[in-house]
Design a protein around this motif. Structure first.
Motif, short mmCIF file in Angstrom:
data_model
loop_
_atom_site.label_atom_id
_atom_site.label_comp_id
_atom_site.label_asym_id
_atom_site.label_seq_id
_atom_site.Cartn_x
_atom_site.Cartn_y
_atom_site.Cartn_z
N GLU A 73 0.84 -1.20 0.00
CA GLU A 73 0.00 0.00 0.00
C GLU A 73 0.87 1.25 0.00
OE1 GLU A 73 -3.94 -1.50 2.32
OE2 GLU A 73 -2.95 0.29 3.11
N GLU A 110 3.93 1.47 -1.09
CA GLU A 110 4.55 1.58 -2.42
C GLU A 110 3.57 2.23 -3.40
OE1 GLU A 110 7.53 -2.30 -2.17
OE2 GLU A 110 5.82 -2.35 -3.51
N ARG A 111 2.32 1.78 -3.32
CA ARG A 111 1.29 2.31 -4.21
C ARG A 111 1.12 3.82 -3.97
NH1 ARG A 111 -0.85 1.13 -8.86
NH2 ARG A 111 -3.07 1.46 -9.03
N LEU A 112 1.12 4.21 -2.69
CA LEU A 112 0.87 5.61 -2.34
C LEU A 112 2.03 6.52 -2.73
CD1 LEU A 112 -0.93 5.18 1.09
CD2 LEU A 112 -1.93 6.04 -1.03
N GLY A 129 3.64 6.10 -5.49
CA GLY A 129 3.69 6.16 -6.95
C GLY A 129 4.09 4.89 -7.67
N ALA A 130 4.05 3.74 -6.97
CA ALA A 130 4.41 2.49 -7.65
C ALA A 130 3.30 2.09 -8.62
CB ALA A 130 4.62 1.38 -6.63
N LEU A 167 -2.93 6.91 -11.67
CA LEU A 167 -2.68 7.43 -10.31
C LEU A 167 -1.18 7.48 -9.97
CD1 LEU A 167 -5.52 5.94 -8.05
CD2 LEU A 167 -5.08 8.34 -8.57
N PRO A 168 -0.40 6.43 -10.33
CA PRO A 168 1.03 6.49 -9.98
C PRO A 168 1.71 7.76 -10.52
CG PRO A 168 0.46 4.29 -10.65
CD PRO A 168 -0.75 5.13 -10.93
N ARG A 172 0.86 10.64 -8.28
CA ARG A 172 1.51 10.57 -6.95
C ARG A 172 3.01 10.78 -7.01
NH1 ARG A 172 -2.13 5.39 -5.09
NH2 ARG A 172 -4.02 6.57 -4.61
N ARG A 173 3.61 10.48 -8.16
CA ARG A 173 5.06 10.67 -8.28
C ARG A 173 5.44 12.15 -8.25
NH1 ARG A 173 6.63 6.15 -12.80
NH2 ARG A 173 6.13 4.36 -11.48
N ILE A 218 3.96 12.86 0.18
CA ILE A 218 2.87 12.75 1.16
C ILE A 218 3.45 12.33 2.51
CG2 ILE A 218 0.60 11.77 1.65
CD1 ILE A 218 0.55 10.89 -1.36
N PHE A 237 2.16 10.94 5.83
CA PHE A 237 0.94 10.37 6.37
C PHE A 237 0.91 10.53 7.89
CE2 PHE A 237 2.03 8.12 2.49
CZ PHE A 237 0.86 8.24 1.77
N LEU A 250 12.31 4.72 -1.25
CA LEU A 250 11.20 4.05 -1.95
C LEU A 250 10.57 4.93 -3.03
CD1 LEU A 250 9.60 1.40 -1.90
CD2 LEU A 250 8.01 2.48 -0.31
N VAL A 303 10.51 3.51 -6.95
CA VAL A 303 9.34 3.19 -7.78
C VAL A 303 9.40 3.88 -9.15
CG1 VAL A 303 7.84 2.77 -5.79
CG2 VAL A 303 7.87 5.04 -6.84
#
Lengths: 299, 218
Positions: free
Chosen positions: A206, A208-210, A212-213, B73-74, B77-78, B82, B84, B101, B105
């Motif tokens: 999750e 990783e997804r957030l 930008g993966a 979406l990726p 977000r890149r 963010i 959290f 990370l 990605v």
């Protein structure tokens, strides 16, 4: 590209190591499913081999009517001996038939002695040369050609052959159904095991997804893991199959002796390769379904 | 940079955001504040595409996030960093791996990741701590790792959800100074917080929410 591949392999290796137990379970399930498939394929392969061997030894018995003169019997014998489709012929008189039966089934000896030497019909035992194709049709047409007024019956085990072929068809159908069930059950089990691996790592995935993966970034290492599960599972199944073959072949040959000598063979390399490929397809399929399920729900 | 037009988000019958319109300009520093349940986190989640609005329009850098296909979406977000509220650090990865990370990605070469991570860890005061694991760090240190990960790829927008919530006074000021420094380089920064003292110390535009509605802006 080289860097990406190394990166994917590194991530896959890390996941394999960090989820060793679940990965071992996934590999074990694939190995067990492939072993069951392999056992079925081995039975199928060896039955086919044995049937092929039997086909090399095609045999007919031509029974004469009781009052057939001897010259007509010999004439038929000579005609058959001259036929290029025939490998060997042997004339068996009524007396020889009775002697053979008395020797092989001793309980019948007193009855035969009482009834006399001519209770069994004379016959010609014909061994056919192996037909090039469609053995059943070739024998049936040959038997039809032999029929004449002096011939009472021609026995080539037609009924037995038909039953045996029906049994083989049933075996193949049963194998196909069983194989499909095993594969579906294995896919279900492997999918759930891989799903557990994905679930175990859901926080990480999750995140990783957030950051930008892409779906591919997340999925490809799982696909590599699926290949590893399938390949290892295939290897284990091949090893297990070899052990089962050794064990069963030696037991069967002890029990049946010369009848099975040299006839029970291990699956050829190409079949084992196909079995391993099935494992890889199973592993990759399960990984794809599980990751897709995760990606569909991921934020 | 961020534009909301009559944005509404409901969960079943419960409204989390109601008819919110807002414009955050490129390079602006903006607070989103309000009591718990006001809709601050919902707003941020809408912006980074974790949830979809029920109604209204949401543009981020000209991209209509509400209509953006999941596969795109990726890419959105890149371009964002963010932070959290719960950090979202991976416990089995080192600090350096967590921070890297965001670069990993996008396929950044390893050497470059190592250089960038070392530099960013220096900025957040964690120089030489890259080999440690998040569970061995204090809450404040974990918060700073999360900030480092958010800024490592030089995003054009930084979204921070209660970035000082777990920090003591001095540490909170340090994190705010980092966000301020990023903003001075031209990055749009949107911070969800209910820390009034912090907003007083670092005065920027404050947008206040209550019960999912924007009640003040200025």
């Amino acid at each position: 590209m080289k860097g990406t591949t190394a990166h994917i392999l590194r991530r896959a290796a890390r996941s394999l190591w960090e989820n060793l137990y679940l990965n071992a379970v996934a590999t074990g399930v694939i190995a067990a499913a492939l072993l069951l498939m392999g056992v079925y394929l081995s039975v199928q392969y060896n039955v086919d081999r044995i049937v092929r061997t039997w086909n090399q030894d095609v045999h007919l018995s031509v029974y004469f009517k009781p009052d057939t003169p001897e010259d007509e019997r010999f004439a038929l014998r000579d005609r058959l001996a001259a036929d290029p489709r025939v490998a060997a012929v042997r004339y068996v008189s009524e007396a020889e038939a009775a002697t053979w039966l008395a020797e092989h089934v001793p309980d019948t000896a007193p009855v035969l002695a009482e009834l006399g030497d001519d209770v069994l019909p004379a016959s010609i035992e014909v061994t056919l040369a192996p037909p090039a194709a469609d053995m059943d049709a070739a024998i049936a047409s040959f038997a039809e050609e032999i029929r004449s007024p002096v011939v009472d019956s021609v026995d080539f085990g037609q009924q037995w052959t038909e039953r045996f072929h029906a049994f083989l068809s049933l075996l193949k159908l049963l194998g196909a159904v069983l194989g499909t069930l095993i594969l579906v059950a294995a896919l279900f089990l492997v999918m759930n095991t891989v799903h557990l691996i994905v679930y175990n790592r859901r926080d990480e995935l999750e995140t990783e997804r957030l950051v930008g993966a892409t779906g591919a970034f997340i999925a490809v290492p799982f696909i590599v893991e699926g290949v590893v599960h399938g390949t290892l599972g295939g290897g284990l199944a091949a090893g297990g199959l070899w052990l089962v073959h050794r064990l069963v072949a030696s037991r069967l040959q002890e029990a049946f002796g010369l009848a099975l000598a040299g006839q029970l063979a291990f699956l050829p390399g190409s079949w084992l390769l196909l079995l391993s490929l099935a494992g890889v397809v199973l592993g990759v399929g399960a990984a794809l379904v599980s990751v897709q399920r995760f990606l569909a729900q991921a934020p | 940079m961020i534009r909301l037009y009559h944005l509404t988000k409901t969960y079943g019958d419960l409204p989390a955001l109601s008819d919110v319109s807002l414009h955050v300009a490129k390079g602006e520093f903006c607070y989103v504040t309000g009591p718990s349940g006001a809709g601050k986190t919902t707003l941020l989640r809408l912006i980074y595409g974790a949830i979809r609005p029920t109604a209204g329009k949401l543009l981020v850098g000209g991209v209509d996030v509400a209509r953006l296909p999941r596969r795109r979406l990726p890419a959105l977000r890149r371009n964002m960093g963010i932070v959290f509220q719960d950090f979202k650090l991976i416990p089995r990865r080192t600090v350096a791996e967590n921070v890297g990370l965001a670069l990993e990605v996008i396929g950044t070469p390893r050497e470059l990741i190592q250089r960038r991570v070392a530099a960013v860890l220096g900025i957040v005061g964690l120089r030489g701590r890259g080999g440690e694991y998040p569970p061995t760090l204090s809450g404040g240190e974990q918060q700073r790792v999360a900030v480092a990960r958010a800024i490592v790829n030089d995003p054009s927008i930084v979204l921070a959800d209660e970035p000082t919530g777990n920090l003591d006074g001095a540490m909170a000021i340090e994190v705010m100074e980092i966000l301020q420094a990023i903003n001075l380089r031209g990055t749009t920064v949107l911070v969800a917080t209910h820390d009034a003292a912090l907003m007083k110390r670092f005065p920027y535009r404050v947008v206040r929410f209550e019960h999912g509605r924007k009640v003040s802006d200025g």
